[in-house]
Design a protein around this motif. Structure first.
Motif, short mmCIF file in Angstrom:
data_model
loop_
_atom_site.label_atom_id
_atom_site.label_comp_id
_atom_site.label_asym_id
_atom_site.label_seq_id
_atom_site.Cartn_x
_atom_site.Cartn_y
_atom_site.Cartn_z
N LEU A 105 47.51 37.22 -91.83
CA LEU A 105 47.08 35.86 -92.17
C LEU A 105 46.26 35.88 -93.46
O LEU A 105 46.38 34.97 -94.30
N LEU A 106 45.47 36.90 -93.65
CA LEU A 106 44.70 37.05 -94.88
C LEU A 106 45.64 37.24 -96.06
O LEU A 106 45.46 36.63 -97.12
N VAL A 107 46.66 38.08 -95.90
CA VAL A 107 47.63 38.32 -96.97
C VAL A 107 48.31 37.01 -97.38
O VAL A 107 48.44 36.70 -98.57
N ALA A 108 48.74 36.23 -96.39
CA ALA A 108 49.40 34.97 -96.69
C ALA A 108 48.45 34.02 -97.42
O ALA A 108 48.85 33.34 -98.37
N ALA A 109 47.20 33.96 -96.98
CA ALA A 109 46.23 33.07 -97.60
C ALA A 109 45.99 33.45 -99.06
O ALA A 109 45.86 32.57 -99.93
N VAL A 110 45.93 34.75 -99.34
CA VAL A 110 45.73 35.21 -100.72
C VAL A 110 46.90 34.79 -101.59
O VAL A 110 46.72 34.29 -102.72
N GLN B 24 41.06 41.17 -99.30
CA GLN B 24 39.77 40.51 -99.07
C GLN B 24 39.06 40.24 -100.39
O GLN B 24 38.55 39.13 -100.63
N SER B 25 39.04 41.22 -101.29
CA SER B 25 38.40 41.03 -102.59
C SER B 25 39.13 39.97 -103.40
O SER B 25 38.50 39.12 -104.06
N ARG B 26 40.45 39.98 -103.34
CA ARG B 26 41.24 39.00 -104.10
C ARG B 26 41.00 37.59 -103.59
O ARG B 26 40.93 36.63 -104.38
N GLY C 174 42.08 44.15 -94.50
CA GLY C 174 40.78 43.59 -94.82
C GLY C 174 40.48 42.35 -93.99
O GLY C 174 41.26 41.95 -93.12
N GLU C 175 39.33 41.76 -94.27
CA GLU C 175 38.88 40.62 -93.48
C GLU C 175 38.03 39.71 -94.36
O GLU C 175 37.20 40.18 -95.14
N SER C 176 38.25 38.41 -94.24
CA SER C 176 37.39 37.43 -94.91
C SER C 176 36.70 36.61 -93.82
O SER C 176 37.35 35.84 -93.12
N ASN C 177 35.41 36.82 -93.67
CA ASN C 177 34.64 36.13 -92.64
C ASN C 177 33.33 35.68 -93.26
O ASN C 177 32.30 36.33 -93.14
N TYR C 178 33.40 34.56 -93.97
CA TYR C 178 32.23 34.10 -94.71
C TYR C 178 31.10 33.69 -93.78
O TYR C 178 29.93 33.76 -94.14
N ARG C 179 31.44 33.30 -92.56
CA ARG C 179 30.39 32.96 -91.59
C ARG C 179 29.55 34.19 -91.27
O ARG C 179 28.30 34.13 -91.24
#
Length: 617
Positions: free
Chosen positions: A17-22, A447-449, A520-525
């Motif tokens: 899901l992260l890959v698709a969002a990027v 995640q960085s991207r 990776g993971e994007s979890n801004y919360r």
């Protein structure tokens, strides 16, 4: 005053899901306004509505204000750097001459404890072992740490021959009776963000400086080496420092020594794991938004983020130069003070370091009432805004000990505009990273991207307003740390507060999600919560320290209160955090040492589940 901190509304993305969002964000995010919406939901547009009258502060470095010089000066209760190092070495020599050698720390003895510089120095001086023998054991432990299941992954790059070469030189100095200092022959690991001669500075990537090892040490690494420290290599880090978990699919993800299913924290997570697991007593991290203090707290060790400009930045990769500073991450407070004494000070090639007053350290004290009259500021709404109540409770317990046993005084305070200040810090650090690394974005992990794609929608006005907010924050802290009349009409003055206390992290270390290991993971919360108490020090340049307050005593639920696979284990470290005025690290070191003493009285350090400190001393 209205307490205004609130959690961001951005989604949690990991795995495919992260890959698709990027892919969506990088291709059409700007055109569709998706990046704009994500920034807004993260609160990063909050400064746009503020009509600032303040000027810009682009770097929080200046000569100490007059009402703060006294706190930073060397006086009868403090020592210079050289004086402190000599005192500790003289004490260790006296213990060796008096027959008080280091206690055995072998696994077969059934004994364990965090080893210190003093332990290594004493066995070298007494002839019980040599730096070469320790180096050979160390190489074996590094190999073992990467063969465990799961592997610790604290070390990113190391070289057996470089380690042994240094150890042989150290052994000769001890044989000749001429050790360079108390750290001669002591293993030290350095974050991959800092130049170490002979090693590539990859900054948590697989491509930066590839095939280009550093030709010389960073300034403070050279200082450590000049004192005989055994530089054992580079520690793993969150890719380009852009995260607080240290989950790094590009290189590797280190494991928390207190529970290998949990994160170490980042971005200096490898340094935290190495010291927390007993691999070495000292590590160096770099702190732009808590990156020394977060993994130190989560890995159960001590970490100091010095005043901005106190430690030369020459030889650091310039990821976020107006908020980041390197600092020590150590198993004991004495070692932290030793490393600080070595690496702090002026460097003629770093103009920011030239503003500082002389480095001062506290004389070791064990007497009661050592903090008599020390005013500790506590903003209770902020202090208690934690995910697990036990975090605040353990920190309050430690504060109670400082009050009851050492004479400290708690002062209720309020700090305005915490939300705006935090977002201004976020805008500043990511804008500086984008400026440095924008041309490399397509080589980074997802995640960085994602972070960079989202933040690239920020505008020039956001960065300008962030620097105006920095000016406002600094002005408030100057008043908070400034002097006031003790009694109206009298001449005597006292500070409003000497230090500000918070928990280090507003939550216990989170579990590592399997999908995050690969993509990776994007979890801004989670990021916002973990950095909640960290950003003030980075953004305004004041120093901050984390000390061990205790350990979780029960399995804690996630924030929803529902029992899930994401529950937190018992026995995870909890840190307490103190911030002081600019250049007053000595005060923080004194408080950290007393917290260490109080922890020992309350039951002491708990043994990490993944323990590698099996040196035969």
């Amino acid at each position: 005053m209205t307490y205004d901190l609130k959690d961001p509304a951005t989604p949690i993305l990991r795995g495919r899901l992260l890959v698709a969002a990027v892919n969506v964000l990088e291709r059409v995010g700007g055109a569709t306004g998706l990046s704009w919406f994500l920034c807004r939901d993260a609160g990063l547009h909050c400064l746009r509505a503020i009509d600032y009258t303040e000027g810009l502060t682009t770097s929080p470095v200046w000569p100490p204000a007059e009402n703060m010089v006294k706190a930073a000066a060397v006086n009868e209760s403090t020592l210079s750097s050289d004086g402190y190092l000599k005192l500790v070495q003289d004490e260790a020599d006296a213990e060796v001459n008096g027959g008080a050698g280091s206690e055995s720390s072998t696994a077969s003895s059934g004994n364990w404890r965090f080893l210190s510089c003093r332990d290594f120095y004493k066995v070298y001086r007494s002839g019980r072992t040599t730096p070469v023998e320790i180096a050979e054991q160390l190489v074996g432990l590094i190999k073992k740490s990467d063969e465990d299941s799961p592997p610790l992954r604290a070390m990113w790059s190391w070289d057996k021959e470089l380690i042994l070469e240094q150890a042989r030189a150290s052994a000769k100095r001890y044989k000749d009776g001429q050790p360079l200092s108390i750290v001669d022959g002591v293993p030290v690991v350095v974050k991959d963000e800092v130049d170490v001669q002979g090693y590539e500075t990859g900054v948590g990537t697989t491509f930066l400086n590839k095939g280009k090892p550093a030709l010389e040490d960073a300034h403070f690494v050279a200082q450590l080496r000049a004192h005989g420290a055994l530089i054992i290599g580079k520690s793993t880090m969150h890719e380009i420092g852009l995260g607080i978990t240290n989950c790094n699919p590009s290189t590797c993800t280190p494991r928390n020594p207190y529970h290998v299913d949990h994160h170490t924290g980042g971005s200096s997570g490898g340094s935290g794991a190495a010291v927390g697991a007993g691999l070495c007593p000292i590590a160096i991290g770099c702190d732009g938004g808590g990156s020394v203090r977060i993994p130190s707290s989560l890995c159960g060790i001590y970490g100091l983020k010095p005043t901005h400009g106190r430690v030369s930045s020459r030889g650091e990769y310039p990821l976020a130069p107006t908020v980041a500073v390197s600092g020590p991450m150590c198993a004991t407070m004495e070692d932290l003070a030793i490393v600080y004494a070595i690496i702090a000070g002026k460097d003629g090639h770093d103009s920011f370091s030239l503003y500082q007053p002389n480095v001062a350290l506290p004389k070791p004290v064990s007497t009661p009432r050592a903090l008599d009259g020390l005013r500790i500021g506590v903003y209770r709404r902020w202090f208690e805004d934690v995910t697990q109540k036990e975090v605040a409770a353990k920190c309050y317990d430690m504060l109670d000990r400082l009050v009851q046993h050492h004479g400290a005084v708690l002062v209720d305070i309020e700090i305005p505009e915490l939300f705006q200040s935090g977002k201004a810090h976020n805008i500043t650090i990511v804008t500086e990273m984008l400026t440095k690394l924008n041309d490399h974005r397509n080589k980074l992990n997802h995640q960085s991207r994602l972070e960079m794609a989202m933040m690239s929608s920020l505008e020039t006005r956001d960065y300008v307003k962030a620097q105006q907010q920095r000016t406002r924050d600094i002005q408030f802290l100057k008043k908070l740390f400034g002097l006031r009349k003790a009694v109206p009409g009298e001449e005597s003055e006292v500070p409003v507060v000497d230090v500000i206390a918070t928990p280090t992290i507003a939550k216990l270390p989170t579990r590592i999600h399997p999908d995050a290991l690969h993509f990776g993971e994007s979890n801004y919360r989670n990021t916002a919560k973990v950095m909640q108490f960290m950003m003030q020090a980075n953004f305004t340049g004041i120093p901050g320290i984390t000390a061990v307050a205790g350990y979780s005593s029960e399995t804690a639920k996630d924030s929803s209160g529902v029992s899930t696979a994401a529950d937190y284990e018992s026995g995870l470290p909890i840190g307490i955090h103190f911030m002081s005025q600019w250049w007053d690290e000595k005060r923080l070191i004194q408080i950290g040492a007393i917290c260490e003493q109080e922890l020992a009285k309350a039951g002491g350090r708990q043994k990490p589940r993944l323990w590698l400190g099996q040196y035969a001393l």
